[in-house]
Design an enzyme around this catalytic site. Structure first.
Site: not given
Ligand code: SAH
Length: 249
Positions: A98
């Site tokens: 993000s």
């Molecule tokens: N917080 C992260 C940003 C992540 S983007 C950072 O600081 O880098 C969102 C993330 O959520 C992605 O890696 C994606 O694979 C994950 N994601 C999507 N659906 C999900 C689910 N149902 N359970 C766990 N993770 C999930």
């Protein structure tokens, strides 16, 4: 004299000859892999003042954490020069780390305190988890892509974040064994607020979650559970997150 590798692409051209030898000696690879360097602290300080304080984030613990966590360690090598830019960056599997401001905004929103246990859904790079881990006691984070979970866990270990627990799985169901949580943060957009996450929130707890359609408008929602367990929601900010996925990956 301490030499410093300059981060931004615009500054690379201006790399002073005096520091060149040191840069080569350190090597970009070794540098990227080494945690806790004072280097790039200037880039972080600038990121915090220009992107985060300027937009109204004031919580001192949040600002301190954003100045401390080496964001360049969480981005793919190809995006190293953009690590402190004002935007999200790709991390593989169609996912993103993000934008710094959003990380700071959501962190502040949770009102994290030193003793807290926090649940994150969507580990991604592990950056948001690391920022929270600078402030609270324990961070439990769930990632649906096995590969991302493994990489993030290894990275967080290497950087010394002993208080972050990474699990591969579908975060929709939360982490019941470790509940209840003082705060829950979801970093992928959901069509609705997952009921298991509401259940796993402590009375007095706070949850930040982007709600909305995958390609349409999403809103960052703050959920609060009062001492009697009553829930209130507040829509705060239009945002654009990757979707909360379902099923094994
Ligand atoms: N917080 C992260 C940003 C992540 S983007 C950072 O600081 O880098 C969102 C993330 O959520 C992605 O890696 C994606 O694979 C994950 N994601 C999507 N659906 C999900 C689910 N149902 N359970 C766990 N993770 C999930």
């Amino acid at each position: 004299m301490r030499t410093r590798r300059t981060l931004s692409s615009r500054a690379v051209g201006a790399l002073r000859v005096g520091s060149l030898a040191a840069t080569i000696a350190l090597g970009a690879v070794a540098y990227h892999a080494r945690p806790g360097q004072e280097s790039w602290a200037e880039e972080r300080a600038r990121m915090v003042s220009d992107q985060i304080v300027s937009r109204g984030v004031r919580d001192t613990a949040t600002l301190r954490a954003m100045r401390t966590v080496p964001r360049h360690e969480f981005v793919p090598r190809a995006y190293l020069d953009a690590a402190y830019d004002d935007r999200p960056l790709p991390i593989g599997f169609g996912q993103t780390i993000s934008q710094p401001y959003i990380v700071a905004y959501m962190t502040e929103l949770l009102r994290p305190k030193p003793g807290d246990r926090v649940l994150e859904v969507g580990t991604g790079s592990g950056y948001q988890a690391a920022v929270l881990a600078e402030i609270v006691a324990d961070v439990y984070t769930i990632e649906i892509f096995d590969e991302l979970a493994k990489t993030a866990a290894a990275r967080l270990g290497r950087l010394g974040h002993r208080n972050v627990y990474v699990r591969h799985g579908d975060g929709y169901f939360g982490w019941p064994e470790k509940s209840p949580f003082d705060a829950v943060i979801v970093t992928a957009a959901a069509g609705h607020i997952p009921p298991p996450l509401l259940e796993q929130l402590k009375p007095g707890g706070r949850m930040a979650i982007p709600v909305g359609s995958v390609y349409g408008v999403q809103t960052l929602v703050l959920v609060e559970k009062d001492r009697e367990g009553r829930l209130t929601t507040e829509s705060l900010l239009p945002v654009r997150f990757v979707p909360l996925l379902r099923g094994p990956r």
